[in-house]
Scaffold this active site. Structure first.
Site: not given
Lengths: 705, 705
Positions: A551, A554-557
């Protein structure tokens, strides 16, 4: 002469300013005057009056700021030269020494009288002074006109005015009117003198009246009856217009004349009208001996225009409410850009930016930040490519979306972003294209093949239609095809990528110069003099990094400030590149002979790569040469693409190893692996070579920054 | 026994999962599991069936992830322990070795049979396995249950089921039901055994039936008639529920029993109902000799739940459409923040940020950029102060405004900005206050006095109500009052200022420690150990810099990328400060013993000032100590303000020189001027001293960077 002479009063001019003049003044201020408060020669005009109840109007219009005065003027139009002082601040406008400015104009007029120049060109007797302060942010223009009139020592007096008809009788009046018309609009076409507002009327041998220039005064006076005629902007039955004041002073000063009949010519349908034209018999008190001679100061002047309340004060034209809001927004946006050229960057070419066409691949955190900064720079043509929809987590980080955009499954990002730009600045030319960028190593099933081919063709077309390609995606491999397309098309590619608290912003070296044929590339990591692309540091072809991403991958961390910084820097890198005389081929600062030359490089020299680290609030510029075996921008790959097109792309997309074969990387890997074998024979899987291990951790390689 | 024995079939469990469980799983994943795929013990429960046409349901709810299993369970509820595997990716979810996972659970059950533990706690015979993949970005949960059942070598058979009433007659059936009820819900209160789903029914001496624990089997069997009772989740007339499978295997394995009467207890209003409870006479084929003994593998297991289509496959819960969009947005926004803690910054305290209250002074380019970055960090409390309205030039540079906001004269910026935040993220607590910040040296006319006093009071109140004060104005002197108020209130002040292509972002040293009484400050530029504020480098009080500003000085003439960068850095500086254990008192990196300790400082050490230059794409961190004679933050000024309040402020606003007198700067100037006199006696106006010339060019002093 009649005994009932009273002090002669003149109808003052009223200024009438076309909106187009103000617009033009705004441009003039922004582009030419900038911070200068120097006197600017301008010009207005008036006509002989042709309507009752219309005051004497001095008109300014769009062309009033043009240097070449329309000459000869159109029939019946008298040009008036003026001086514009556009002040920088309202305070300057308020506190300017107006008396001095007016007196300076009066002095100019006086000199034309003293030297006799005004006899040859009587238009010189009329001048105006215009003080302005352009509050361009608000489209407000403060202004104050003066129509300088020289004051005689003792006022002129005159007997009550008569109409031309009453004074001469209908027939003689018509004859006289005709003489005026033929003077002002001779059949042989306009003469040099026809724009002058004063002339003489002289009784001819045949008892008719004939027009003559003012210079004929002495001779005509000697010959017999002579009177002064003027194109009179005034329509009052008892009074003449303002221009007569200075003319009477000329008559008193030059001609030493003490009585003067004046015919104030007013018109009907472009012809002198004897019924409204008037005749005045003026008494000119003799000027004191030696008055204003030599070094003496000129006569005192007057002539400030009262404001709308009839008081002595400035007027204000507020164009805001009358303008089309869209146009208002357009000029307001240009304003800030042009202001940069006043002090900070006088050689800045902002027009170049307005015309540039930018393609933004990715409409996420970076895409939104880039688009907003482009708007700030006045870029008008912005296209987004994205294949996703607006999710609930997006609006707080992706500055073009709002909560509403997330409802009902979310709007497609590309179109939502384009719509947002229109809401921000209606004159922008924005489009959104929902499109998946084909990526090497992402398996293409037979049913998908047609879509991938169509997406590729659309992307090729988009790259071709734009000047700058921004790579703002969130995977490494999605950057491959755009990098190749930009390289093949000679487009400027700007790349931005984020880690958790670090970023990379770079411009790709331009490949416009890649020849279609090149001798066999030397195997091995030889470099060219071109700057590198995002893939030039790699010795493996891009692979699918999205398989099995968790996750957070996939996300903009990323630290939320990162995209704002990297997006802004990406655009600043673009503008600096476009402002460089060499454009996309601009050398890096260390190799740039223009570095430090503020005039040539208003935005400074252009680094190749900017890397930043929020953890230490640090930032540095780096340079990297192009890699001759690069899988994205090398001549080998570009030529193969040019030669085989989609066929080649499909091969590369389906099997990125083909790119390694093509560029000779496979060979390089073998030798690297062989070297490793030499050193460590137990390492049989061949992955021990640092060069051979594909970077598959889903993070961009520069994360190790 | 009846001859018509057929293979006994069991009604499988159906999973029923409360939405609250999924929400809880989301939190658990984000906060605890993060990237772990380890087995997580969870628990569900089922009840004896009480309704026709309802299948056997195994229920999971919010508390299912809590470690402490509710015990003793509420009456009639059987707890089932389970194992959760939450996989990180859909791919892992799809490709996990499900057989192995199921077999592992089966093995656990088998061991409880073999060891006899299941006789003491028959609940151990029921287990479940739950595989999940939480697609948290989309609020989708993929899942697959298994209810492991051990397969006997040869299937169990049974004669057709009878109702309890039919089998025993009404009276005996009622007696038997009562015995079950008193076992499961004894009057003395719940017992340890009452959550166990199986018990024995033994014929008593008085010919009644009595409940006994399973451990009583051998003795009861020896004494006479005994049958097995179960709390049966099934309501079918012919079949028992799934739990019986493993129990029968226990009976076959441990008791070596070949025939067994089973009473499947179903309920009506919480009591065993003899009319729907059924009796089964089960034939248990003897297990092969040595079956599954010792090192042998356990019996094969089965029990995967089919999906909604009745096929073997996972199910998916899509919570998106059922959730309140506002709540969806809230959790989505938190998602990215929590994700940071997985890998990048495990010790990040994001909750601290959600609660912090930020006051943004200025809602222009910087204010908008700061607010957006705050939203990205999950900051929920944001107040804007601004006194202007949205102009047409604003939206392209000020990211909270749109074209519409400019119409009709423009909305007040402060409220328009707050409204924009609501549109972006409805759960934000945003307010806009239209207010002019009083500035030293700006003349206050008597009519304005009341308004200035009110504005000051409002500003004091706002500073008191917030934790962090952002100074984002466009003049130097407007920063004075907020700097003082933040210093006096011990608030963290973050300051950002722009030049044409340079910026300064800094945190003010905190003055919370300023004592109310201090010995007379040593005259001269002594420094304290506190970090400086924006005014600490000045030796003149702030003056009116707005008088006579030209257009480019009034407008934001800055490279458009600058505000995005400086605004983002300002917020990152704030978050790094707040994440520092010392908070606003965090020492600069060079003096910070924690610098480089990633665990203690997840966002790194905190610089005092960050200065950047777009021209060279350069950035650097600087540190400056507080100036003991600072006109804004020195102890002298803070104490004077604390003591005299508005009276003191008014003096300072009206005559900034008073600040110089107060802090001893006047004296400093005199000595500086005297020094200059010594060196250059011709310089009589005393302005030759570098320290004495007020900086009035309208640009911030750091522009010389």
């Amino acid at each position: 002469m009649d005994q009932r002479k009273t002090v002669l009063q003149f109808q003052p001019f009223q200024s009438a300013i076309d909106v187009a003049f103000w617009t033009e003044l705004g441009h003039y201020k922004l582009d030419k005057l900038r911070l200068s408060e120097d006197a600017v020669p301008i010009h207005g005009h008036y006509s002989a009056s042709c309507q009752t109840d219309v005051p004497s109007i001095l008109q300014l219009e769009r062309s009033s700021l043009e240097e070449t005065q329309a000459s000869p003027s159109s029939m019946g139009t008298c040009e008036v030269a003026g001086t514009l002082y556009n002040l920088n601040t309202l305070d300057r406008f308020k506190t300017l020494d107006r008396s001095a400015a007016l007196q300076a104009e009066a002095e100019r007029i006086w000199q034309t009288i003293v030297t006799g120049e005004a006899e040859r060109h009587s238009r010189l007797l009329n001048r105006f002074l215009l003080l302005t302060f352009a509050e361009l942010k608000l489209f407000k223009f403060y202004y104050w006109f003066a129509f300088p009139a020289l004051k005689p020592a003792v006022p002129f007096t005159a007997s009550p005015a008569q109409s031309l008809t009453a004074a001469y009788g209908p027939e003689a009046a018509s004859q006289l009117a005709a003489a005026c018309d033929s003077w002002r609009a001779p059949e042989s076409g306009p003469q040099e003198t026809s724009a002058d507002p004063f002339w003489l009327l002289v009784r001819t041998a045949s008892n008719g009246m004939e027009a003559r220039p003012l210079t004929a005064w002495t001779q005509a006076r000697a010959e017999g009856e002579v009177c002064l005629a003027m194109a009179d902007p005034c329509n009052l039955a008892a009074n003449p217009g303002w221009p007569l004041r200075n003319m009477l002073l000329l008559a008193a000063k030059r001609w030493r004349c003490q009585q003067l009949r004046v015919v104030c010519v007013r018109e009907l349908r472009g012809k002198a009208d004897p019924t409204v034209s008037i005749v005045l018999d003026v008494e000119l008190p003799p000027l004191p001996e030696g008055w204003c001679e030599g070094d003496q100061s000129p006569p005192a002047a007057m002539g400030w225009e009262p404001n709308a309340k009839g008081k002595l004060g400035p007027r204000m034209a507020d164009l805001g409410p009358t303008m089309d809001p869209r146009r208002l927004a357009e000029s307001a946006v240009d304003l800030n850009l042009r202001l940069m050229r006043w002090r900070a960057a006088p050689s800045l070419g902002t027009d170049r930016l307005a015309d540039v066409k930018c393609l933004l691949l990715g409409a996420g955190t970076l895409g939104c930040a880039v688009a907003r900064t482009l708007l700030g720079w006045g870029v008008r043509n912005i296209s987004f490519v994205d294949n996703s929809t607006v999710a609930f987590s997006n609006p707080v980080r992706q500055s073009l979306y709002e909560f509403e955009d997330c409802l009902g499954g979310g709007k497609p990002k590309a179109t939502a972003a384009a719509e947002a730009l229109q809401r921000i600045f209606p004159s922008v030319n924005a489009q959104g294209v929902s499109l998946s960028i084909p990526m090497p190593g992402h398996p293409i099933s037979p049913v998908e093949l047609e879509k991938v081919a169509a997406d590729t063709a659309r992307l090729e077309q988009l790259v071709a239609e734009h000047d700058v390609v921004f790579l703002l995606m969130d995977t490494r491999e999605s950057r491959w095809l755009p990098t190749l397309l930009a390289a093949a098309g000679g487009k400027l590619a700007i790349n931005a990528a984020l880690g958790f608290d670090s970023f990379l912003v770079m411009r790709h070296g331009t490949s416009a110069s890649v020849p279609d044929v090149e001798p066999h590339p030397t195997p091995g990591p030889a470099t060219t003099t071109r700057l590198g692309c995002y893939f030039c540091n790699d010795v493996v072809a891009p692979l699918d990094s999205t398989v099995d991403r968790t996750l957070d991958q996939q996300c903009t961390v990323a630290r939320p400030g990162l995209a704002g910084i990297a997006g802004a820097l990406a655009v600043e890198l673009m503008t600096a590149t476009l402002q460089h005389p060499a454009g996309a081929a601009a050398p890096p600062p260390a190799a740039d002979p223009l570095a430090g030359n503020v005039e040539a490089l208003p935005l400074g020299a252009v680094p190749h790569m900017v890397r930043g680290q929020l953890g230490g609030f640090a930032q540095m510029c780096l340079t990297g040469q192009a890699f001759s075996q690069c899988t994205a921008c090398s001549g080998t790959v570009v030529r193969e693409y040019r030669a085989r097109g989609w066929e080649f792309l499909l091969e590369a997309l389906q099997d990125p190893k083909k790119l390694e074969d093509l560029t000779g990387l496979t060979e390089l890997h073998s030798s690297a692996a062989a070297m490793c074998d030499d050193f460590d024979e137990s390492d049989e899987d061949g992955e021990g070579g640092a060069a051979a291990g594909p970077d598959r951790d889903g993070q961009d390689e520069w994360m190790s920054l």
